[in-house]
Design a protein around this motif. Sequence first.
Motif, PDB file in Angstrom:
ATOM      1  N   GLU A  15      17.776 -44.332  -5.995  1.00 38.87           N
ATOM      2  CA  GLU A  15      16.970 -42.912  -6.181  1.00 38.87           C
ATOM      3  C   GLU A  15      16.494 -41.924  -4.906  1.00 38.87           C
ATOM      4  OE1 GLU A  15      16.969 -40.757  -8.611  1.00 38.87           O
ATOM      5  OE2 GLU A  15      18.060 -42.445 -10.016  1.00 38.87           O
ATOM      6  N   ARG A  16      16.022 -43.044  -3.732  1.00 37.16           N
ATOM      7  CA  ARG A  16      15.049 -41.888  -2.720  1.00 37.16           C
ATOM      8  C   ARG A  16      16.621 -42.675  -1.836  1.00 37.16           C
ATOM      9  NH1 ARG A  16      12.660 -46.803   0.172  1.00 37.16           N
ATOM     10  NH2 ARG A  16      11.466 -47.026  -2.613  1.00 37.16           N
ATOM     11  N   LEU A  17      17.449 -42.965  -1.716  1.00 34.10           N
ATOM     12  CA  LEU A  17      19.071 -42.752  -1.497  1.00 34.10           C
ATOM     13  C   LEU A  17      20.001 -41.722  -1.964  1.00 34.10           C
ATOM     14  CD1 LEU A  17      20.111 -46.874  -0.501  1.00 34.10           C
ATOM     15  CD2 LEU A  17      19.534 -45.110   1.764  1.00 34.10           C
ATOM     16  N   ARG A  18      19.985 -41.708  -3.460  1.00 35.61           N
ATOM     17  CA  ARG A  18      20.673 -40.197  -3.711  1.00 35.61           C
ATOM     18  C   ARG A  18      19.822 -39.423  -3.115  1.00 35.61           C
ATOM     19  NH1 ARG A  18      21.041 -40.558  -9.647  1.00 35.61           N
ATOM     20  NH2 ARG A  18      20.724 -37.728  -9.889  1.00 35.61           N
ATOM     21  N   SER A  19      18.622 -39.332  -3.281  1.00 36.86           N
ATOM     22  CA  SER A  19      17.854 -37.675  -2.757  1.00 36.86           C
ATOM     23  C   SER A  19      18.399 -37.943  -1.504  1.00 36.86           C
ATOM     24  CB  SER A  19      16.272 -38.004  -2.793  1.00 36.86           C
ATOM     25  OG  SER A  19      16.024 -39.101  -1.983  1.00 36.86           O
ATOM     26  N   ILE A  20      18.193 -38.468  -0.218  1.00 36.09           N
ATOM     27  CA  ILE A  20      18.976 -38.735   0.760  1.00 36.09           C
ATOM     28  C   ILE A  20      20.294 -37.886   1.258  1.00 36.09           C
ATOM     29  CG2 ILE A  20      19.066 -39.622   3.426  1.00 36.09           C
ATOM     30  CD1 ILE A  20      16.499 -41.282   2.533  1.00 36.09           C
ATOM     31  N   ASP A  21      21.046 -38.462   0.181  1.00 39.48           N
ATOM     32  CA  ASP A  21      22.050 -38.322   0.598  1.00 39.48           C
ATOM     33  C   ASP A  21      22.567 -36.420  -0.082  1.00 39.48           C
ATOM     34  OD1 ASP A  21      23.120 -40.390   1.561  1.00 39.48           O
ATOM     35  OD2 ASP A  21      23.769 -40.736  -0.509  1.00 39.48           O
ATOM     36  N   ASN A  23      19.948 -34.505   0.291  1.00 38.40           N
ATOM     37  CA  ASN A  23      19.651 -33.426   1.245  1.00 38.40           C
ATOM     38  C   ASN A  23      20.782 -33.411   2.883  1.00 38.40           C
ATOM     39  OD1 ASN A  23      17.517 -33.320   0.531  1.00 38.40           O
ATOM     40  ND2 ASN A  23      16.356 -35.040   1.152  1.00 38.40           N
ATOM     41  N   ILE A  24      21.386 -34.295   2.830  1.00 42.63           N
ATOM     42  CA  ILE A  24      22.529 -34.006   3.714  1.00 42.63           C
ATOM     43  C   ILE A  24      23.362 -33.717   3.750  1.00 42.63           C
ATOM     44  CG2 ILE A  24      23.750 -35.537   5.804  1.00 42.63           C
ATOM     45  CD1 ILE A  24      21.569 -38.229   5.171  1.00 42.63           C
ATOM     46  N   ALA A  25      23.926 -33.715   1.995  1.00 41.29           N
ATOM     47  CA  ALA A  25      25.029 -32.904   1.594  1.00 41.29           C
ATOM     48  C   ALA A  25      24.362 -31.201   1.807  1.00 41.29           C
ATOM     49  CB  ALA A  25      25.128 -32.951   0.285  1.00 41.29           C
ATOM     50  N   LYS A  26      23.080 -31.076   1.991  1.00 42.55           N
ATOM     51  CA  LYS A  26      22.859 -29.681   1.607  1.00 42.55           C
ATOM     52  C   LYS A  26      23.232 -29.162   3.334  1.00 42.55           C
ATOM     53  CE  LYS A  26      19.409 -29.546  -2.392  1.00 42.55           C
ATOM     54  NZ  LYS A  26      18.324 -29.804  -2.602  1.00 42.55           N
ATOM     55  N   LEU A  27      22.415 -30.279   4.202  1.00 43.53           N
ATOM     56  CA  LEU A  27      22.159 -29.348   5.721  1.00 43.53           C
ATOM     57  C   LEU A  27      23.691 -29.455   6.272  1.00 43.53           C
ATOM     58  CD1 LEU A  27      19.924 -31.357   7.241  1.00 43.53           C
ATOM     59  CD2 LEU A  27      19.568 -29.412   6.945  1.00 43.53           C
ATOM     60  N   TYR A  32      28.533 -25.601   7.714  1.00 44.18           N
ATOM     61  CA  TYR A  32      29.695 -25.639   7.186  1.00 44.18           C
ATOM     62  C   TYR A  32      29.665 -24.407   7.296  1.00 44.18           C
ATOM     63  CZ  TYR A  32      30.940 -30.362   6.555  1.00 44.18           C
ATOM     64  OH  TYR A  32      31.462 -31.811   6.420  1.00 44.18           O
ATOM     65  N   LEU A  33      28.921 -23.667   6.510  1.00 41.31           N
ATOM     66  CA  LEU A  33      28.756 -22.198   6.986  1.00 41.31           C
ATOM     67  C   LEU A  33      28.658 -21.128   7.651  1.00 41.31           C
ATOM     68  CD1 LEU A  33      28.478 -19.621   4.692  1.00 41.31           C
ATOM     69  CD2 LEU A  33      25.971 -20.412   4.488  1.00 41.31           C
ATOM     70  N   ILE A  34      27.503 -21.967   8.718  1.00 38.36           N
ATOM     71  CA  ILE A  34      27.495 -20.915  10.262  1.00 38.36           C
ATOM     72  C   ILE A  34      28.476 -21.454  11.133  1.00 38.36           C
ATOM     73  CG2 ILE A  34      26.489 -21.393  11.733  1.00 38.36           C
ATOM     74  CD1 ILE A  34      23.740 -22.734  10.675  1.00 38.36           C
ATOM     75  N   ALA A  35      29.258 -22.839  10.988  1.00 42.11           N
ATOM     76  CA  ALA A  35      30.588 -22.573  11.445  1.00 42.11           C
ATOM     77  C   ALA A  35      31.413 -21.571  11.307  1.00 42.11           C
ATOM     78  CB  ALA A  35      31.017 -24.120  11.289  1.00 42.11           C
ATOM     79  N   ALA A  36      31.800 -21.570  10.243  1.00 42.75           N
ATOM     80  CA  ALA A  36      32.564 -20.463   9.954  1.00 42.75           C
ATOM     81  C   ALA A  36      32.649 -19.304   9.669  1.00 42.75           C
ATOM     82  CB  ALA A  36      32.927 -20.755   7.788  1.00 42.75           C
ATOM     83  N   LEU A  37      31.159 -18.533   9.817  1.00 43.80           N
ATOM     84  CA  LEU A  37      30.831 -17.423  10.314  1.00 43.80           C
ATOM     85  C   LEU A  37      30.360 -17.314  11.905  1.00 43.80           C
ATOM     86  CD1 LEU A  37      27.365 -16.493   8.114  1.00 43.80           C
ATOM     87  CD2 LEU A  37      29.586 -15.279   7.786  1.00 43.80           C
ATOM     88  N   LEU A  38      31.014 -18.100  12.086  1.00 44.24           N
ATOM     89  CA  LEU A  38      31.196 -18.629  13.738  1.00 44.24           C
ATOM     90  C   LEU A  38      32.741 -17.873  13.993  1.00 44.24           C
ATOM     91  CD1 LEU A  38      28.564 -20.330  15.790  1.00 44.24           C
ATOM     92  CD2 LEU A  38      28.330 -18.200  16.001  1.00 44.24           C
TER      93      LEU A  38
END
Length: 125
Positions: A15-21, A23-27, A32-38
């Motif tokens: 469960e802890r690994l899944r929550s870390i994954d 959070n990483i996916a959200k980051l 990706y959104l910032i890179a696309a805007l740039l």
Amino acid sequence: MDDLPPPPAPHATYERLRSIDSNIAKLLNVAYLIAALLAVSLFTGCASTGIVPMDAGVYLLSKKSPQVGFGPPIGIKGEVYAEANEFCSRKGLAVQTTRYEETNASFARSAAVALEFRCAEAPTK
């Protein structure tokens, strides 16, 4: 097939690994959104209408800057006036501004200027 036992309860480490994954996916999504805007701002470049005749000898010239961040469109203001002066000087005339608008760059908005002008006799000194 309906007689299958339920899956085992997940382990706390899983469960802890899944929550870390998660959070990483959200980051990564934000990155990706910032890179696309740039990328979009770099590829749009400096958009211009060119000199457009309006009516009664009045012309419109507008330009949008790829400027990133906040601030006034100082660079494109000079470019717009230089283009208008070149246009009028080919006719042996000078720029007479009838209307000028500028939009400062801000978050998700490019700097822009719009110049309405006519070509008139240069004032004598």
